[in-house]
Structures are given as structure tokens and as C-alpha cells.
Design a protein around this motif. Structure first.
Motif, PDB file in Angstrom:
ATOM      1  N   ASN A  83       0.842  -1.195   0.000  1.00 37.06           N
ATOM      2  CA  ASN A  83       0.000   0.000   0.000  1.00 37.06           C
ATOM      3  C   ASN A  83       0.875   1.241   0.000  1.00 37.06           C
ATOM      4  OD1 ASN A  83      -2.243   1.594  -0.013  1.00 37.06           O
ATOM      5  ND2 ASN A  83      -2.607   1.442   2.179  1.00 37.06           N
ATOM      6  N   GLU A  85       2.430   4.523  -1.129  1.00 40.62           N
ATOM      7  CA  GLU A  85       1.970   5.606  -1.991  1.00 40.62           C
ATOM      8  C   GLU A  85       2.729   5.582  -3.328  1.00 40.62           C
ATOM      9  OE1 GLU A  85      -0.480   7.553  -1.417  1.00 40.62           O
ATOM     10  OE2 GLU A  85      -0.220   9.249  -2.776  1.00 40.62           O
ATOM     11  N   ASP A  87       4.088   3.017  -4.987  1.00 39.90           N
ATOM     12  CA  ASP A  87       3.599   1.969  -5.894  1.00 39.90           C
ATOM     13  C   ASP A  87       2.304   2.398  -6.546  1.00 39.90           C
ATOM     14  OD1 ASP A  87       5.522   0.010  -5.732  1.00 39.90           O
ATOM     15  OD2 ASP A  87       4.702  -0.793  -3.871  1.00 39.90           O
ATOM     16  N   ARG A  88       1.448   2.997  -5.722  1.00 38.23           N
ATOM     17  CA  ARG A  88       0.137   3.412  -6.199  1.00 38.23           C
ATOM     18  C   ARG A  88       0.263   4.469  -7.307  1.00 38.23           C
ATOM     19  NH1 ARG A  88      -4.762   2.761  -3.489  1.00 38.23           N
ATOM     20  NH2 ARG A  88      -6.303   4.176  -4.337  1.00 38.23           N
ATOM     21  N   TYR A  99      -6.493   0.779  -8.552  1.00 41.73           N
ATOM     22  CA  TYR A  99      -5.523   0.156  -7.654  1.00 41.73           C
ATOM     23  C   TYR A  99      -6.273  -0.278  -6.405  1.00 41.73           C
ATOM     24  CZ  TYR A  99      -0.867  -0.349  -5.477  1.00 41.73           C
ATOM     25  OH  TYR A  99       0.275  -0.832  -4.898  1.00 41.73           O
ATOM     26  N   THR A 101      -6.070  -2.453  -2.784  1.00 36.16           N
ATOM     27  CA  THR A 101      -5.103  -2.977  -1.830  1.00 36.16           C
ATOM     28  C   THR A 101      -5.663  -4.193  -1.101  1.00 36.16           C
ATOM     29  OG1 THR A 101      -4.471  -0.694  -1.496  1.00 36.16           O
ATOM     30  CG2 THR A 101      -3.565  -2.267   0.025  1.00 36.16           C
ATOM     31  N   ALA A 191      -6.481   9.380  -5.838  1.00 36.00           N
ATOM     32  CA  ALA A 191      -5.183   8.751  -5.655  1.00 36.00           C
ATOM     33  C   ALA A 191      -4.105   9.369  -6.536  1.00 36.00           C
ATOM     34  CB  ALA A 191      -5.286   7.256  -5.951  1.00 36.00           C
TER      35      ALA A 191
END
Ligand code: CA
Length: 235
Positions: A83, A85, A87-88, A99, A101, A191
Motif C-alpha cells: 500500500n 503511496e 507503488d500506487r 488500484y 489494496t 489517488a
């Protein structure tokens, strides 16, 4: 029409949950555990959407996504235990459509898959618009092929550049705020960052300038957002 969904996930217990949630909704699910298996599957048979884990035994889901986006606009939903940030943001910047999680709610996942497919499945070409619209502006939007031509030359656009330009062209002269553009173009605006809009507008402008250096149809409205000017090309 049954949508065919590729699930790339190396954890059997998770794959089972996803498979059950999606097949109960009438989707056809194809399950693969490795990056190379997933790529072989996509090369053999096109899918309508891919659900992608990031940590896979033979590589990273992000790398797979990056390679995929060079030639495909197929929707991708990342399903990850990470989770972070970073990667998101990276996943969305690389062109993922959503995305989720882990742990996740299977019903919510199915709802998100449905929402993405609803957004991305194209209308039949002969439903209303022929796709050859707005010729007078110098732009031709060919929605069936997801191509925009500018002064008769096809633009080589990324997914987000295409969606941004299409959104601006839908209402010429209208000033869109960055937040409105994010809402229209990005799957999960909360996001992403509004500066993503600026980044993609910048690359889009460069591509238009390559074709016509004297014409910058996209206008920046300081503190407000962007609009597109439709030039009257008639004599
Ligand atoms: Ca994994």
C-alpha cells in the motif's frame, strides 16, 4: 457478451476469492501465476481487462504493465498487498486504471471491475457518431480506433493524453479545472495528483507543436485550468 478477465496472481487463496467473485457476476476468468505466462496468454487471446498482482515469482507486475502499455490500451486493475503511496502513484502513472489494496472486499473488487469495463468498452461505431467528428477544428477524433488526428496526421498519444485531448475537444473553449480533468480522465482521481494533468498537457502540447509549430490550441488559464481553442479552418 461475456467479458474475459485475466487474473495474474501467484497466491492461490486470493486467486480463488477473485475467481469466485467475478464468475458469480458472469465474467470469464483466466488465471495465471507468472508474468511470462500472463504475457503468453495475452499474446494468444485478447482479454477485456487484467487484474494484476505486483509481486510475482518471476518478476514485477509493474514491469509487465509498462511493457503492456507500449502496445495495448487494455484496462488494468492492480491488486496489491503493497500500500505504498509510491507503488500506487507509479502504477497509475504507468497506465493502470485502478488500484485495490489487499485485503479487499470481493464485492467491491467486482464493482470496480464493472465500473472500469463500463467506462472503457467502446460503443458500436455506427451508434450515432461516425467517429469522424470535429473535422473543422483541425482535429479528427476516431473513437472506434482511439486515435486523434491533428491536421491529417495521427497523434502518437499515451492513454491519458488521448483521454485529456478528447475531453477538451468535446467542449471547445470551455475552461476545465485540473480537478474536472482528473475526474474525467483518471480512474481514481483521489489517488492521483493534479500535477499529472500538467505533465500530460505539456507532452500533449509538444506533440501538437511537432505537427504545427505555429499553433498552440491548448490555452492555460492561470489558476483555473485548461481549454482548447477550435480554429476555424474554413476559408
Ligand atoms: Ca504476489
Amino acid at each position: 457478451m461475456t467479458a474475459r478477465i485475466l487474473l495474474v496472481e501467484d497466491e492461490p487463496s486470493i486467486a480463488e476469492i477473485v475467481d469466485f467473485a467475478l464468475t458469480s457476476e458472469g465474467f470469464q476468468v483466466v488465471w495465471r501465476t507468472l508474468v511470462r505466462e500472463a504475457e503468453a496468454e495475452l499474446a494468444a487471446t485478447p482479454c477485456d481487462l487484467t487484474i494484476l498482482d505486483l509481486g510475482l515469482p518471476d518478476g514485477s507486475g509493474l514491469e509487465l504493465l509498462k511493457r503492456l502499455r507500449r502496445h495495448s490500451e487494455m484496462p488494468v486493475l492492480i491488486l496489491s498487498a503493497r500500500n505504498a503511496e509510491l507503488d500506487r502513484v507509479l502504477g497509475l502513472e504507468l497506465g493502470a486504471d485502478d488500484y485495490v489494496t489487499k485485503p479487499f472486499s470481493p464485492r467491491e473488487l467486482a464493482a470496480r471491475v464493472k465500473a472500469i469495463l463500463k467506462r472503457t468498452i467502446r460503443k458500436p461505431p455506427d451508434a450515432g457518431e461516425t467517429g469522424q467528428s470535429r473535422r473543422e477544428s483541425g482535429f479528427v477524433v476516431d473513437e472506434a480506433r482511439a486515435i486523434i488526428r491533428f491536421q491529417n496526421q495521427p497523434l502518437d498519444l499515451t492513454r491519458y493524453e488521448y483521454l485529456l485531448l478528447k475531453t477538451l475537444l468535446a467542449q471547445p473553449e470551455r475552461v476545465f479545472s485540473r480537478a474536472q480533468l482528473m475526474d474525467q480522465v483518471w480512474p481514481d482521481p483521489a489517488a492521483s495528483f493534479e500535477r499529472s494533468v500538467d505533465t500530460h498537457i505539456k507532452t500533449l502540447r509538444a506533440k501538437l507543436r511537432d505537427i504545427d509549430p505555429n499553433n498552440d490550441p491548448i490555452r492555460t488559464h492561470r489558476g483555473l485550468g485548461y481549454s482548447i481553442r477550435v480554429r476555424d479552418a474554413s476559408p
